[in-house]
Design a protein around this motif. Structure first.
Motif, PDB file in Angstrom:
ATOM      1  N   GLU A  23       0.867  -1.179   0.000  1.00 19.33           N
ATOM      2  CA  GLU A  23       0.000   0.000   0.000  1.00 19.33           C
ATOM      3  C   GLU A  23       0.901   1.225   0.000  1.00 19.33           C
ATOM      4  O   GLU A  23       1.857   1.311   0.785  1.00 19.33           O
ATOM      5  CB  GLU A  23      -0.876   0.007   1.241  1.00 19.33           C
ATOM      6  CG  GLU A  23      -2.003  -1.006   1.128  1.00 19.33           C
ATOM      7  CD  GLU A  23      -3.082  -0.771   2.167  1.00 19.33           C
ATOM      8  OE1 GLU A  23      -4.163  -0.323   1.799  1.00 19.33           O
ATOM      9  OE2 GLU A  23      -2.809  -1.038   3.337  1.00 19.33           O
ATOM     10  N   ILE A  24       0.605   2.148  -0.882  1.00 17.74           N
ATOM     11  CA  ILE A  24       1.433   3.355  -0.971  1.00 17.74           C
ATOM     12  C   ILE A  24       0.761   4.472  -0.182  1.00 17.74           C
ATOM     13  O   ILE A  24      -0.399   4.808  -0.450  1.00 17.74           O
ATOM     14  CB  ILE A  24       1.643   3.768  -2.442  1.00 17.74           C
ATOM     15  CG1 ILE A  24       2.403   2.661  -3.169  1.00 17.74           C
ATOM     16  CG2 ILE A  24       2.407   5.089  -2.530  1.00 17.74           C
ATOM     17  CD1 ILE A  24       2.512   2.860  -4.660  1.00 17.74           C
ATOM     18  N   VAL A  25       1.485   4.987   0.784  1.00 17.45           N
ATOM     19  CA  VAL A  25       0.946   6.063   1.612  1.00 17.45           C
ATOM     20  C   VAL A  25       1.715   7.343   1.296  1.00 17.45           C
ATOM     21  O   VAL A  25       2.935   7.406   1.470  1.00 17.45           O
ATOM     22  CB  VAL A  25       1.095   5.728   3.116  1.00 17.45           C
ATOM     23  CG1 VAL A  25       0.622   6.906   3.967  1.00 17.45           C
ATOM     24  CG2 VAL A  25       0.320   4.479   3.463  1.00 17.45           C
ATOM     25  N   ARG A  26       1.002   8.333   0.804  1.00 19.73           N
ATOM     26  CA  ARG A  26       1.633   9.646   0.533  1.00 19.73           C
ATOM     27  C   ARG A  26       1.626  10.450   1.818  1.00 19.73           C
ATOM     28  O   ARG A  26       0.580  10.629   2.441  1.00 19.73           O
ATOM     29  CB  ARG A  26       0.828  10.408  -0.529  1.00 19.73           C
ATOM     30  CG  ARG A  26       1.195  10.080  -1.952  1.00 19.73           C
ATOM     31  CD  ARG A  26       0.292  10.867  -2.885  1.00 19.73           C
ATOM     32  NE  ARG A  26       0.538  12.296  -2.759  1.00 19.73           N
ATOM     33  CZ  ARG A  26      -0.417  13.230  -2.855  1.00 19.73           C
ATOM     34  NH1 ARG A  26      -1.659  12.896  -3.027  1.00 19.73           N
ATOM     35  NH2 ARG A  26      -0.113  14.501  -2.744  1.00 19.73           N
ATOM     36  N   ILE A  27       2.791  10.913   2.215  1.00 22.96           N
ATOM     37  CA  ILE A  27       2.820  11.753   3.406  1.00 22.96           C
ATOM     38  C   ILE A  27       3.506  13.074   3.055  1.00 22.96           C
ATOM     39  O   ILE A  27       4.324  13.145   2.130  1.00 22.96           O
ATOM     40  CB  ILE A  27       3.547  11.082   4.595  1.00 22.96           C
ATOM     41  CG1 ILE A  27       5.062  11.008   4.371  1.00 22.96           C
ATOM     42  CG2 ILE A  27       3.008   9.705   4.857  1.00 22.96           C
ATOM     43  CD1 ILE A  27       5.818  10.563   5.609  1.00 22.96           C
ATOM     44  N   GLY A  54       3.941  -4.009   4.880  1.00 22.29           N
ATOM     45  CA  GLY A  54       3.530  -3.927   3.477  1.00 22.29           C
ATOM     46  C   GLY A  54       3.164  -2.504   3.067  1.00 22.29           C
ATOM     47  O   GLY A  54       2.258  -2.300   2.257  1.00 22.29           O
ATOM     48  N   ILE A  55       3.865  -1.544   3.646  1.00 19.54           N
ATOM     49  CA  ILE A  55       3.547  -0.143   3.344  1.00 19.54           C
ATOM     50  C   ILE A  55       4.760   0.510   2.689  1.00 19.54           C
ATOM     51  O   ILE A  55       5.888   0.353   3.165  1.00 19.54           O
ATOM     52  CB  ILE A  55       3.209   0.639   4.644  1.00 19.54           C
ATOM     53  CG1 ILE A  55       1.949   0.066   5.289  1.00 19.54           C
ATOM     54  CG2 ILE A  55       3.014   2.125   4.347  1.00 19.54           C
ATOM     55  CD1 ILE A  55       1.644   0.634   6.662  1.00 19.54           C
ATOM     56  N   LYS A 297      -7.727   6.720   0.740  1.00 17.48           N
ATOM     57  CA  LYS A 297      -8.143   5.352   0.424  1.00 17.48           C
ATOM     58  C   LYS A 297      -7.321   4.341   1.204  1.00 17.48           C
ATOM     59  O   LYS A 297      -7.601   3.157   1.186  1.00 17.48           O
ATOM     60  CB  LYS A 297      -7.988   5.109  -1.085  1.00 17.48           C
ATOM     61  CG  LYS A 297      -9.043   5.851  -1.877  1.00 17.48           C
ATOM     62  CD  LYS A 297      -8.828   5.695  -3.364  1.00 17.48           C
ATOM     63  CE  LYS A 297      -9.869   6.524  -4.103  1.00 17.48           C
ATOM     64  NZ  LYS A 297      -9.478   6.842  -5.447  1.00 17.48           N
ATOM     65  N   VAL A 298      -6.233   4.824   1.813  1.00 15.56           N
ATOM     66  CA  VAL A 298      -5.379   3.914   2.588  1.00 15.56           C
ATOM     67  C   VAL A 298      -5.264   4.465   4.018  1.00 15.56           C
ATOM     68  O   VAL A 298      -4.186   4.530   4.583  1.00 15.56           O
ATOM     69  CB  VAL A 298      -3.984   3.761   1.936  1.00 15.56           C
ATOM     70  CG1 VAL A 298      -4.052   2.954   0.680  1.00 15.56           C
ATOM     71  CG2 VAL A 298      -3.363   5.129   1.652  1.00 15.56           C
ATOM     72  N   SER A 299      -6.410   4.841   4.573  1.00 11.43           N
ATOM     73  CA  SER A 299      -6.364   5.527   5.872  1.00 11.43           C
ATOM     74  C   SER A 299      -5.804   4.636   6.980  1.00 11.43           C
ATOM     75  O   SER A 299      -5.130   5.114   7.884  1.00 11.43           O
ATOM     76  CB  SER A 299      -7.740   6.059   6.239  1.00 11.43           C
ATOM     77  OG  SER A 299      -8.658   5.010   6.231  1.00 11.43           O
ATOM     78  N   LYS A 300      -6.068   3.341   6.901  1.00 13.32           N
ATOM     79  CA  LYS A 300      -5.545   2.449   7.949  1.00 13.32           C
ATOM     80  C   LYS A 300      -4.016   2.396   7.882  1.00 13.32           C
ATOM     81  O   LYS A 300      -3.332   2.453   8.903  1.00 13.32           O
ATOM     82  CB  LYS A 300      -6.114   1.036   7.793  1.00 13.32           C
ATOM     83  CG  LYS A 300      -7.483   0.892   8.415  1.00 13.32           C
ATOM     84  CD  LYS A 300      -7.897  -0.546   8.459  1.00 13.32           C
ATOM     85  CE  LYS A 300      -9.314  -0.632   9.031  1.00 13.32           C
ATOM     86  NZ  LYS A 300      -9.882  -1.944   8.895  1.00 13.32           N
ATOM     87  N   ALA A 301      -3.526   2.271   6.667  1.00 11.57           N
ATOM     88  CA  ALA A 301      -2.065   2.235   6.499  1.00 11.57           C
ATOM     89  C   ALA A 301      -1.464   3.578   6.917  1.00 11.57           C
ATOM     90  O   ALA A 301      -0.403   3.640   7.539  1.00 11.57           O
ATOM     91  CB  ALA A 301      -1.705   1.927   5.052  1.00 11.57           C
ATOM     92  N   ALA A 302      -2.167   4.676   6.600  1.00  9.94           N
ATOM     93  CA  ALA A 302      -1.672   6.010   6.983  1.00  9.94           C
ATOM     94  C   ALA A 302      -1.607   6.144   8.495  1.00  9.94           C
ATOM     95  O   ALA A 302      -0.646   6.683   9.057  1.00  9.94           O
ATOM     96  CB  ALA A 302      -2.569   7.085   6.383  1.00  9.94           C
TER      97      ALA A 302
END
Lengths: 406, 466
Positions: A23-27, A54-55, A297-302
């Motif tokens: 999962e790609i998390v943009r920060i 897996g992030i 869309k990837v709030s959990k990973a964020a």
């Protein structure tokens, strides 16, 4: 060795499968010294843990107007999945429903950092780090002037006397560069026991405020200070770095600026001076929190990335690099903070500022940063000699009455 | 009838001058006009030249402004080349590499009654405090190099004291040897070798191969950011830094390179779109008679009075809904073509109608006339339009700022310069790097003007605009 495309394809497919599940998390956060902190955490401390989860983190520092970038991005749906919010504009993001509540356990964070990040009883940001104000000074200037160093026991008066003495002995050096901003003046006002909002939620510029106001605006007239703009600088640290001023009132962020512009300064740091009448110290806490984009869309990973970025291990690394102060109380006793290097002393003093007598966050409820405008305008007009204190404070009081009339 | 007056009675101002004097007066007048033009040119070009000089300096804001410093001093270039060669075998770009053996000499002077002591020398572990350099810097000279005093010698020099009186001062030269430690012979190439020398303020540095980057601690400490710069590394240090210190953290690619590429792509895209739309619309307005053409022309004229900021919100929302935000397409298509359309319309109206009618008589349709007859003859107007469109797109700041905000490598050069200013120019005061970035940004437009200046200044321009 023969080149075997088939084997290469097979290997790519084999090893490529887990990658596709990443999962790609943009920060994003602001640029400047923050780039080294966040990038260091991601590459030196958290790389393995992120891989296990897996992030993959895509870090985009922003050197422009950060709050504008985030607010525009949130409106347009292009904001990153995880971003900073500053305490004084955080509320506008929370109240618009653009942040997801933080569900992690935050019991390890300093309690007075959480106030500004709480809205409707829920915590919306994980405190990243914090700063308070302190007196940073150039020991060489005081040595050359034959004036005693500023100390933790200084009151406004004794500090002012020292600054005047420095200027008398070394006319090319000013004691301090003042800026007409609540972000610095506020610490003096708070030390009198004055509070930005009274029990009814109103701002009252009372006698205590007036005492601090007269002291701060009188620094220039007394010869203890010069307006930073008149010295060709935009902040008190710029004057200190160029040896134009003997002291600066800043947080630990001054350390990264000095690394570039005055890396060899013989730096000393002491706590903010006490109000001579109340014998109390005041201070402002500046803090930033990691916030999950509610539309991500990837709030959990964020949220997981936010959690990893603020673990005790991560914050210890940040602290020991001399990059920022941790928001977790358990790190207050870290051995690094007891060291004798200027950076360690400065960090320790800034940390101690958190337990001053009257400490308020740099946070103004629903009004946000515009709350400071009347005070900044009054400071500016009085220091420049455009208005007297009575007139300026009457205008400021009227502005507050209008602002908080609802 | 007026009687002629004898020459002696004519007033001196009306008397005919001798030929030689007249010639001298004409020459003097010409010289004054020439000097006036020269002064105007110097003022116009002078700001540009001064800005370029400042972009080479360690501190462009230094007061008073000097125009003689190491980056413009051939003796310093030679010294920097030697130091770069001794540091890393590279006289141009320098550095510190295994096997380095650098000799660095400094001469201090002091009045006869003061004692000159050996300065305390160190190679500091200088960490950048901010920006991407702080995140990217991995190797420090302090971890790999050692510094030791190799020799010292004394002499007497003539110098002026504070009162301006010439007197014999004592001087001592200290030669330091900086070596790459033998136990770290597999170490990396390091770009910078900083050196600090601390000495009492009673003694003054009067000579060193390259000047110190700054004086700190009220004159007690002299600090060199890099004593092994190489000749080009010395002169273009700010330019090297703006390329190496604005890098993408993930890929390591230079951000300024990406910004230039983005600006080039956007400017080219806008140029093509402008030419297509402006020539078609301009021709239609000039030649085709259709209902509402006058209204359309009036609307095009009126649209020129509307600032971009007024349509910002609506355009922004449209691009958001089309998912074009943060893509170059948004900036390419969001252009105001009215001026370009009117430029082409004016040209087409001046084009002889008879030629087109002859082509129509020969069987060509309107589109063929446009493509095969009119357009090939419209080169001057197209060229002017192309140049204006390219330059406008290259210098555009507002729309790229609004429409492209992330990731950092997606910015255009003009917005990237703002990012540089905020990152390095504000509280950091690193204006040399910002100025270097600004000069890099003008290179493509300068190339464009050099290539096409003949067309821009010739009467072709007039043809296009009238």
């Amino acid at each position: 060795m023969l080149f075997r495309p088939g084997a290469l394809v097979a290997a790519t497919m084999l090893f490529g499968l887990p990658a596709s599940a990443e999962e790609i998390v943009r920060i994003s956060g602001w640029g400047g010294s923050e780039v080294a902190i966040v990038n260091g955490l991601l590459t030196n401390v958290l790389a393995e843990k992120l891989a296990e989860e897996g992030i993959r983190v895509k870090y985009e520092p922003v050197d422009g107007d950060y709050s504008q970038f985030i607010i525009n991005g949130l409106s347009a749906g292009t904001a990153p999945d995880l971003f900073y919010v500053d305490t004084f504009w955080a509320r506008s993001v929370f109240s618009a429903g653009q942040a997801a509540p933080v569900t992690n356990d935050v019991s390890g964070f300093a309690a007075n950092l959480l106030t500004a990040f709480t809205y409707d009883g829920k915590l919306y940001s994980t405190p990243k780090d914090f700063n308070t104000l302190a007196i940073h000074f150039n020991k060489d200037i005081f040595d050359d002037a034959g004036v005693g160093y500023p100390s933790d026991d200084d009151t406004w008066t004794t500090l002012q006397e020292k600054l005047v003495a420095v200027n008398k002995s070394l006319p090319e050096v000013d004691g301090l560069c003042v800026v007409p901003e609540y972000a610095r003046f506020g610490a003096f006002a708070l030390s009198t026991g004055w509070s930005p909002f009274d029990a009814r939620g109103k701002t009252v510029l009372d006698k205590r405020f007036r005492r601090a106001f007269d002291f701060y605006t009188g620094l220039v007239k007394s010869g203890a200070a010069v307006m930073a703009a008149d010295a060709g600088h935009s902040w008190t640290g710029g004057c200190l770095a160029s040896e134009r001023a003997a002291v600066a009132i800043e947080g630990a962020w001054i350390l990264s600026a000095l690394r570039d512009s005055a890396p060899n300064m013989n730096l000393g740091t002491v706590r903010m001076p006490k109000d001579p009448e109340s014998s109390k110290r005041g201070n402002i806490v500046f803090s930033v929190g990691w916030t999950v984009n509610a539309a991500s869309k990837v709030s959990k990973a964020a949220a997981k990335v936010a959690e990893l970025l603020t673990t005790e291990e991560a914050q210890q690394w940040v602290l020991e690099q001399g990059l920022a102060l941790p928001s977790r109380t358990s790190l207050n006793d870290n051995p690094w903070l007891r060291g004798g290097q200027p950076e360690q002393i400065a960090s320790r003093v800034v940390l101690e500022g958190l337990s001053d007598d009257h400490v308020m966050p740099y946070f103004f409820g629903d009004v946000g940063g515009s709350w400071m405008q009347p005070i900044n305008a009054a400071l500016n007009s009085v220091i420049l000699g455009e208005e007297d204190a009575n007139t300026a404070l009457l205008s400021a009081q009227s502005a507050f009455d209008r602002m908080l009339a609802k | 009838m007026m009687a002629s007056m004898p020459a002696a009675e004519v007033s001196p101002s009306r008397r005919r001058l001798p030929a030689g004097a007249l010639r001298r007066r004409q020459l003097a007048a010409s010289a004054w006009v020439y000097l006036a033009f020269l002064a105007v040119a110097t003022i116009m070009a002078g700001t540009f030249v001064l800005a370029f000089i400042a972009s080479l300096k360690v501190d462009p804001l230094e007061r008073p402004f000097r125009i003689y410093f190491d980056q413009l001093n051939p003796a310093a270039w030679v010294a920097a080349a030697r130091l770069g060669r001794e540091g890393a075998g590279d006289a141009l770009w320098g550095g510190l590499a295994p096997g380095a053996n650098v000799h660095f000499s400094v001469t201090y002077a002091a009045p006869a009654d003061a004692r000159i002591v050996e300065p305390r020398a160190e190679i500091p572990r200088r960490r950048p405090g901010s920006g991407i350099a702080a995140a990217l810097m991995r190797h420090y000279a302090a971890d790999y190099a050692s510094i030791a005093l190799r020799s010292s010698s004394s002499a007497t020099k003539q110098a002026r004291d504070k009162r301006g009186i010439r007197q014999g001062w004592q001087a001592r030269t200290f030669v330091y040897e900086i070596t790459y430690r033998s136990d770290r012979h597999n170490g990396p190439w390091i770009e910078r070798t900083p050196v600090n020398l601390t000495a009492p303020t009673s003694q003054t540095l009067i000579d060193s191969p390259i000047s110190p980057s700054r004086s700190e601690r009220r004159g007690r400490l002299l600090s060199w950011d890099n004593i092994t710069p190489g000749a080009l590394g010395l002169i273009f240090n700010n330019y090297r830094r703006v390329i190496s210190e604005t890098a993408d953290l993930q890929t390591g690619k230079s951000l300024i390179g990406s910004w230039l590429g983005n600006s080039l792509a956007i400017a080219t895209g806008r140029l093509v779109l402008t030419l297509v739309v402006a020539s078609l619309a301009g021709y239609a307005l000039a030649r085709l008679k259709f209902r509402g053409s006058r209204l359309l022309f009036a609307a095009a004229l009126f649209s020129m009075t509307i600032p971009a900021q007024v349509t910002f919100a609506s355009n922004y929302l449209i691009f958001r809904d089309l998912s074009l935000l943060n893509t170059p397409w948004s900036v390419i298509v969001v252009f105001v073509a009215s001026a370009n359309v009117l430029l082409m319309k004016q040209f087409f109206e001046g084009f002889p109608r008879e030629i087109e009618e002859a082509a129509i008589v020969d069987g060509a349709n309107r589109f063929q006339v446009f493509c095969k007859i009119v357009l090939p003859n419209a080169k001057p107007a197209l060229l002017v339009n192309a140049i204006l469109a390219f330059q406008g797109a290259w210098n555009d700041f507002f729309w790229p700022l609004v429409l492209i905000t992330s990731p950092p490598e997606a910015l255009t050069i003009q917005v990237g310069l703002l990012s540089l200013r905020r990152s390095f120019g504000g509280v950091q005061g690193d204006w040399g790097l910002v100025l270097a970035g600004a000069f890099i940004s003008i290179v493509p437009v300068v190339i464009l003007f050099v290539l096409f200046q003949r067309h821009i200044v010739s009467t072709e321009f007039a043809k296009g605009t009238t």
